[in-house]
Design an enzyme around this catalytic site. Structure first.
Site, PDB file in Angstrom:
ATOM      1  N   HIS A 182       0.843  -1.201   0.000  1.00  0.00           N
ATOM      2  CA  HIS A 182       0.000   0.000   0.000  1.00  0.00           C
ATOM      3  C   HIS A 182       0.873   1.245   0.000  1.00  0.00           C
ATOM      4  CE1 HIS A 182       0.864  -0.573   4.262  1.00  0.00           C
ATOM      5  NE2 HIS A 182       0.263   0.547   4.601  1.00  0.00           N
ATOM      6  N   ASP A 197       5.773   4.360   4.849  1.00  0.00           N
ATOM      7  CA  ASP A 197       6.686   3.389   5.478  1.00  0.00           C
ATOM      8  C   ASP A 197       6.763   2.075   4.720  1.00  0.00           C
ATOM      9  OD1 ASP A 197       3.967   3.221   6.489  1.00  0.00           O
ATOM     10  OD2 ASP A 197       4.647   1.781   7.996  1.00  0.00           O
ATOM     11  N   HIS A 209       6.144  -5.201  12.293  1.00  0.00           N
ATOM     12  CA  HIS A 209       5.532  -3.883  12.172  1.00  0.00           C
ATOM     13  C   HIS A 209       5.259  -3.311  13.567  1.00  0.00           C
ATOM     14  CE1 HIS A 209       2.725  -0.702  10.650  1.00  0.00           C
ATOM     15  NE2 HIS A 209       3.486  -0.776   9.581  1.00  0.00           N
TER      16      HIS A 209
END
Ligand SMILES: [Zn+2]
Ligand SMILES: [Zn+2]
Length: 297
Positions: free
Chosen positions: A56, A60, A264
Site C-alpha cells: 500500500h 513506510d 511492524h
C-alpha cells in the site's frame, strides 16, 4: 527480514521490507525508507531482484522504492523488473523521473492490484503469487507465495532396463503405466516416491483484524502478520486499522498455519518481549520478525 518497524523509525528499527529468496531469484516485499542500504548490508545482489510487491502507499512501505529504482538504473541494469502495487504508484514513479529528466534503461513492468478480490499476480513454473485483500483504510493487499506441487521422484533402480521413455514420462507425472490390454504394467506407487511438500508463505501488513483472509491462509507453512500494538492498545489498533499481537496469533490459530512471524512493531514499545509473550499465549509457534534474521520455509 530487512525492516519490521512501523511508521516512526528508530535507529534499530527500520520501516517495512522483506526479501524472499526463491531458488536464487529475489522477490522484494515492500520497500520502506533505506531499503537499499539494508540490501547492501545483507549482500543481496541487485541483479537477482526480479519482482517487487508493494502492499500500500503509506510511506513506510514504499518510500525506499524511488532511490532503489534509481540505483538499479545507474548500475546499468538491462533486465526487466516486474512491479506490483496499488494504482497510483505508477504515477509517483513517472512524475519522479519526469521532473528530473530521468530515463529508464531497463523495462519496468507495472501491474496495479485490484484491492477488493484475491487475484493471481504471478504464475511462474514453480510458484504462484496471489494478492490478499486487507482492511487498512486505504487500498492495501498482502501477498501469498505458494509453491506448485512437486512431481513424484522416479525410483529408477526398481525399474527394468527395457522400460520405454514414454512409460517413464507417465510415471514421472504420477500416473500408472498400462499395457495394451489396459492392465497396470507399472504402478506409480511401486516406482515413484512423493516429491517434497510444496511450501507456502503469506505476508499480511498492514491491516485491522480481518477473518476474511482465513480462507486464503488456511494451513500455510509460514504467516507473517503485522502486530503493531499489544492488548493495552486494542481499541487504538482497530481505530487506526492495525492489529495486536494477540489478534495476529488468533488468526494464525484459526487458520492452522505452521508458524507465525509478527512484526511492524510500534516504536512506543521499547522491547519486543511483550509482543512475543502475548502472541504465544494464543499461538505457541510464534516468532518475532527480528531485522537481519533469515526465516527458512
Ligand atoms: Zn505500515
Ligand atoms: Zn499502513
Amino acid at each position: 527480514m530487512l525492516g519490521s518497524g512501523s511508521a516512526t523509525p528508530t535507529l534499530d528499527r527500520h520501516q517495512t521490507a522483506q526479501l524472499l529468496n526463491y531458488n536464487g531469484d529475489y522477490f522484494l516485499i515492500d520497500c520502506g525508507e533505506a531499503t537499499q542500504y539494508r540490501l547492501i548490508e545483507q549482500r543481496a545482489r541487485p541483479s537477482r531482484l526480479k519482482y517487487i510487491f508493494i502492499s500500500h502507499l503509506h510511506g513506510d512501505h514504499y518510500f525506499g522504492l524511488m532511490p532503489l529504482l534509481s540505483s538499479l538504473n545507474m548500475g546499468g541494469r538491462t533486465e526487466p523488473l516486474y512491479l506490483f502495487g496499488p494504482r497510483g504508484l505508477d504515477e509517483v514513479i513517472t512524475t519522479t523521473f519526469r521532473v528530473s529528466n530521468g530515463k529508464f534503461f531497463f523495462p519496468l513492468h507495472f501491474q496495479s492490484i485490484n484491492p477488493d478480490v484475491p487475484t493471481l499476480l504471478l504464475d511462474l513454473p514453480g510458484l504462484t503469487v496471489e494478492s490478499i485483500p486487507l482492511d487498512h483504510g486505504i487500498e492495501c493487499t498482502g501477498f501469498l507465495f505458494r509453491e506448485k506441487p512437486y512431481k513424484p521422484r522416479l525410483l529408477r533402480e526398481r525399474l527394468p532396463a527395457e522400460v520405454s521413455i514414454e512409460a517413464l514420462k507417465t510415471l514421472k507425472e504420477g500416473h500408472d503405466v498400462l499395457n495394451d490390454t489396459g492392465q497396470v504394467q507399472y504402478a506409480a506407487a511401486d516406482y515413484t516416491t512423493p516429491g517434497p511438500a510444496a511450501r507456502s508463505y503469506a505476508y499480511c501488513s498492514d491491516t485491522r483484524y480481518n477473518e476474511r483472509i482465513l480462507h486464503q491462509i488456511q494451513g500455510i507453512d509460514l504467516l507473517y502478520h503485522e502486530a503493531t500494538f499489544r492488548d493495552d492498545n486494542a481499541g487504538r489498533a482497530s481505530e487506526v486499522h492495525h492489529t495486536t499481537a494477540r489478534q495476529a496469533a488468533a488468526l494464525a490459530q484459526k487458520a492452522g498455519v505452521g508458524r507465525l512471524l509478527i512484526g511492524h512493531f510500534s516504536s512506543r514499545y521499547k522491547t519486543y518481549d511483550g509482543f512475543l509473550a502475548e502472541a504465544q499465549e494464543v499461538f505457541a509457534n510464534t516468532e518475532l520478525a527480528i531485522e537481519g534474521q533469515q526465516f527458512p520455509v
